[in-house]
Design a protein around this motif. Structure first.
Motif, PDB file in Angstrom:
ATOM      1  N   VAL A 208       0.862  -1.186   0.000  1.00 46.75           N
ATOM      2  CA  VAL A 208       0.000   0.000   0.000  1.00 46.75           C
ATOM      3  C   VAL A 208       0.895   1.232   0.000  1.00 46.75           C
ATOM      4  O   VAL A 208       1.786   1.360   0.847  1.00 46.75           O
ATOM      5  N   ILE A 209       0.656   2.141  -0.954  1.00 48.60           N
ATOM      6  CA  ILE A 209       1.449   3.363  -1.071  1.00 48.60           C
ATOM      7  C   ILE A 209       0.513   4.560  -1.064  1.00 48.60           C
ATOM      8  O   ILE A 209      -0.469   4.590  -1.817  1.00 48.60           O
ATOM      9  N   ALA A 210       0.829   5.548  -0.215  1.00 54.03           N
ATOM     10  CA  ALA A 210       0.111   6.823  -0.183  1.00 54.03           C
ATOM     11  C   ALA A 210       1.148   7.933  -0.310  1.00 54.03           C
ATOM     12  O   ALA A 210       2.035   8.057   0.536  1.00 54.03           O
ATOM     13  N   THR A 211       1.047   8.731  -1.366  1.00 51.42           N
ATOM     14  CA  THR A 211       1.995   9.812  -1.620  1.00 51.42           C
ATOM     15  C   THR A 211       1.381  10.762  -2.640  1.00 51.42           C
ATOM     16  O   THR A 211       0.549  10.330  -3.441  1.00 51.42           O
ATOM     17  N   PRO A 212       1.768  12.018  -2.651  1.00 49.85           N
ATOM     18  CA  PRO A 212       1.248  12.902  -3.698  1.00 49.85           C
ATOM     19  C   PRO A 212       1.663  12.465  -5.106  1.00 49.85           C
ATOM     20  O   PRO A 212       0.872  12.502  -6.032  1.00 49.85           O
ATOM     21  N   THR A 213       2.935  12.021  -5.278  1.00 47.38           N
ATOM     22  CA  THR A 213       3.458  11.680  -6.601  1.00 47.38           C
ATOM     23  C   THR A 213       4.259  10.386  -6.530  1.00 47.38           C
ATOM     24  O   THR A 213       5.121  10.240  -5.667  1.00 47.38           O
ATOM     25  N   LEU A 214       3.979   9.462  -7.446  1.00 44.99           N
ATOM     26  CA  LEU A 214       4.720   8.203  -7.554  1.00 44.99           C
ATOM     27  C   LEU A 214       5.326   8.121  -8.942  1.00 44.99           C
ATOM     28  O   LEU A 214       4.635   8.319  -9.943  1.00 44.99           O
ATOM     29  N   GLN A 215       6.633   7.818  -8.997  1.00 41.12           N
ATOM     30  CA  GLN A 215       7.344   7.689 -10.263  1.00 41.12           C
ATOM     31  C   GLN A 215       8.082   6.358 -10.270  1.00 41.12           C
ATOM     32  O   GLN A 215       8.834   6.049  -9.332  1.00 41.12           O
ATOM     33  N   ILE A 216       7.890   5.568 -11.349  1.00 42.81           N
ATOM     34  CA  ILE A 216       8.560   4.278 -11.507  1.00 42.81           C
ATOM     35  C   ILE A 216       9.226   4.282 -12.880  1.00 42.81           C
ATOM     36  O   ILE A 216       8.543   4.419 -13.901  1.00 42.81           O
ATOM     37  N   THR A 217      10.574   4.151 -12.926  1.00 40.77           N
ATOM     38  CA  THR A 217      11.298   4.221 -14.200  1.00 40.77           C
ATOM     39  C   THR A 217      12.420   3.198 -14.259  1.00 40.77           C
ATOM     40  O   THR A 217      12.808   2.611 -13.257  1.00 40.77           O
ATOM     41  N   GLY A 218      12.962   2.999 -15.474  1.00 38.94           N
ATOM     42  CA  GLY A 218      14.191   2.242 -15.680  1.00 38.94           C
ATOM     43  C   GLY A 218      14.148   0.780 -15.285  1.00 38.94           C
ATOM     44  O   GLY A 218      15.164   0.218 -14.914  1.00 38.94           O
ATOM     45  N   GLY A 219      12.992   0.145 -15.355  1.00 37.31           N
ATOM     46  CA  GLY A 219      12.881  -1.264 -14.984  1.00 37.31           C
ATOM     47  C   GLY A 219      12.553  -1.512 -13.524  1.00 37.31           C
ATOM     48  O   GLY A 219      12.443  -2.655 -13.097  1.00 37.31           O
ATOM     49  N   ALA A 220      12.379  -0.453 -12.736  1.00 36.80           N
ATOM     50  CA  ALA A 220      11.976  -0.619 -11.334  1.00 36.80           C
ATOM     51  C   ALA A 220      10.530  -1.100 -11.286  1.00 36.80           C
ATOM     52  O   ALA A 220       9.751  -0.906 -12.227  1.00 36.80           O
ATOM     53  N   ARG A 221      10.141  -1.710 -10.160  1.00 36.05           N
ATOM     54  CA  ARG A 221       8.798  -2.278 -10.105  1.00 36.05           C
ATOM     55  C   ARG A 221       8.257  -2.405  -8.688  1.00 36.05           C
ATOM     56  O   ARG A 221       9.010  -2.409  -7.723  1.00 36.05           O
TER      57      ARG A 221
END
Length: 166
Positions: free
Chosen positions: A47-60
């Motif tokens: 469970v993630i709560a945050t204003p902004t979530l960024q997933i890049t470069g093969g992260a998961r």
């Protein structure tokens, strides 16, 4: 046969999962159930709560199961935006996560079987509540199956836009 633990993250500004490791393993948040010889342990929820979530470069974000029990659920609550893009490739296939040689950025709650006693477990569900969702080239949201367990449900509620490109 033990259960994986749950992961809960609350960030007040943003959360970035930005790159795979140099060794070829994806970086990110994992609560998997890979078991051995019919394990019944289930994957944990994330469970993630945050204003902004960024997933890049093969992260998961990954709650995959390879057992007779269920994959974990992933719940994302962002007030501003959720974005994912990019992939990382050129590595030998990773047997632990069944990634192949290309590692996409994104959210994975799959059931991949292999260590099941009887039928394999269900994939987890994905729920995203966000202002805007942007999915660029190389990104995925995958709650599928490559075994006898059924895939999960993907639910996206965006207050503004949903952009899928690439």
């Amino acid at each position: 046969d033990g259960d994986a633990g749950s992961i809960t993250i609350t960030a007040t500004d943003h959360l970035g999962l930005l790159q795979s490791s140099p060794s070829g393993r994806p970086s990110g948040l994992f609560s998997n159930s890979v078991g051995e010889l019919g394990s019944l342990g289930k994957a944990g929820d994330i469970v993630i709560a945050t204003p902004t979530l960024q997933i890049t470069g093969g992260a998961r974000i990954d709650t995959t199961t390879a057992t007779s029990s269920r994959g974990g659920n992933v719940t994302i609550n962002t007030t501003n935006s959720t974005s994912m893009s990019g992939e990382n490739g050129g590595f030998p296939p990773d047997p632990l996560f069944s990634l192949g040689t290309i590692q996409s950025s994104g959210i994975f709650t799959r059931t991949i079987g292999g260590n099941c006693a009887g039928s394999c477990g269900n994939a987890g569900n994905v729920s995203i509540n966000t202002g805007s969702l942007s999915m660029g080239a190389g990104s995925q949201i995958n709650s599928g199956t490559s075994s006898s367990g059924p895939g999960g449900t993907i639910s996206i509620n965006a207050g503004n836009t949903i952009l899928i490109s690439g």
